[in-house]
Design a protein around this motif. Sequence first.
Motif, PDB file in Angstrom:
ATOM      1  N   SER A 116      25.572  29.019  11.924  1.00 15.05           N
ATOM      2  CA  SER A 116      26.461  29.865  11.140  1.00 15.05           C
ATOM      3  C   SER A 116      27.120  30.857  12.110  1.00 15.05           C
ATOM      4  O   SER A 116      26.438  31.421  12.972  1.00 15.05           O
ATOM      5  CB  SER A 116      25.632  30.601  10.084  1.00 15.05           C
ATOM      6  OG  SER A 116      26.446  31.480   9.363  1.00 15.05           O
ATOM      7  N   LEU A 155      21.038  27.294  11.951  1.00 12.56           N
ATOM      8  CA  LEU A 155      20.672  26.802  10.620  1.00 12.56           C
ATOM      9  C   LEU A 155      19.824  25.537  10.719  1.00 12.56           C
ATOM     10  O   LEU A 155      18.876  25.357   9.964  1.00 12.56           O
ATOM     11  CB  LEU A 155      21.943  26.484   9.804  1.00 12.56           C
ATOM     12  CG  LEU A 155      22.913  27.654   9.575  1.00 12.56           C
ATOM     13  CD1 LEU A 155      24.182  27.160   8.891  1.00 12.56           C
ATOM     14  CD2 LEU A 155      22.259  28.745   8.734  1.00 12.56           C
ATOM     15  N   GLU A 156      20.201  24.641  11.642  1.00 12.71           N
ATOM     16  CA  GLU A 156      19.481  23.381  11.887  1.00 12.71           C
ATOM     17  C   GLU A 156      19.557  23.109  13.380  1.00 12.71           C
ATOM     18  O   GLU A 156      20.167  23.891  14.108  1.00 12.71           O
ATOM     19  CB  GLU A 156      20.144  22.230  11.106  1.00 12.71           C
ATOM     20  CG  GLU A 156      20.033  22.380   9.594  1.00 12.71           C
ATOM     21  CD  GLU A 156      20.890  21.360   8.840  1.00 12.71           C
ATOM     22  OE1 GLU A 156      21.259  20.324   9.418  1.00 12.71           O
ATOM     23  OE2 GLU A 156      21.196  21.635   7.666  1.00 12.71           O
TER      24      GLU A 156
END
Length: 261
Positions: free
Chosen positions: A184, A178-179
Motif C-alpha cells: 500500500s 500487504l502481501e
Amino acid sequence: MHHKFYKYQGTGNDFVMIDNRDNTFSKNDTKLINTLCDRKFGIGADGLILLENDENADFRMIYFNADGNESSMCGNGGRCLVAFAKQLGIIQNKARFIAIDGEHEATIDENGIVSLHMKDVDEVTMKDDYTFLDTGSPHHVTTVENIADIDVKAAGAAIRYSDLYGKAGANINFVEQLETDKFSVRTYERGVEDETLSCGTGVTAVAIAMKVTGKTQSNTVTLVTQGGELKVSFIQNSDTNFTSVYLTGPATFVFKGEITW
Ligand SMILES: N[C@@H](CCC[C@H](N)C(=O)O)C(=O)O
C-alpha cells in the motif's frame, strides 16, 4: 485565446491535457497553468500536460505540476498522455514519445490499460530509515505501520522541505506491506504540495526500493494507491541496476471542454 482541453486520470492522479501541436498554448504562463489546475478557480488537476510534435517520435510530453512549473517525469501523466494520443488518432495501440527524462515506449489495450516503459535505474541510496532513488522524478521511500493513520501532507512536507533535499525537494512515499509482492502506498508530491491519490514514478520507486531492501523477492509488484492498483515489473541486473522497468495501469478520459484566457 481559446484552447480545447481534455481531462484524464490515472488511478486518481488527474491531469489537464492540451494538444499543443500548433504551439499556440502559453506555456510560459505559470499563473495560467496554476489557475487551470486549481480545484476552485479552474478545471482542477494535479498537473497539466502538453502534447507536442517531435521530429523523431510520435509526440513529445511537456509536464507541469499544479503549481504551474515544468517538472520532471510524471508516470501516470505519461500513461494518460498515451491514451490522449490514441483519442486524437495519433497512435493506435503503441507509442514512442519523448519526455524530459528521455524516450519512452508504451502500449495501450482495448480497455485503456497502459503499460509504460520507464527509465532505467542504476543508483539507489539506502539509509536506515529510508531509500532514495530517481525513477524520472526523485523519490524518498519510507516504510510505515498503519498507513491509513499517516498525515501524509504534514509528514511529507516535513521531509520534502528538510535539509535532506534542499531547494529542489523530492516526492515522499509512505509504504506498508500487504502481501509478499503487494504494498500500500501514499505519496506527497512536490509541486502539488499535498498528497495525490497516486503517483506513477512514486510506485515505481517503491517497487524497486522494496526489492533492493529485501521486502519482496518478486520482479512484479502490485501497488495499491488511494486511487487504484498499479503494477510495476522490472529486470534486476545487480543490487542497484534495474532495466525493462514497466508501469502498468488504467488511464481514463474524464471530460473535455474549452478554456478562454
Ligand atoms: N504524479 C507524477 C509525478 C509528477 C512529478 C512530481 N510531482 C515532481 O515534481 O517530481 C507521477 O505519476 O509520476
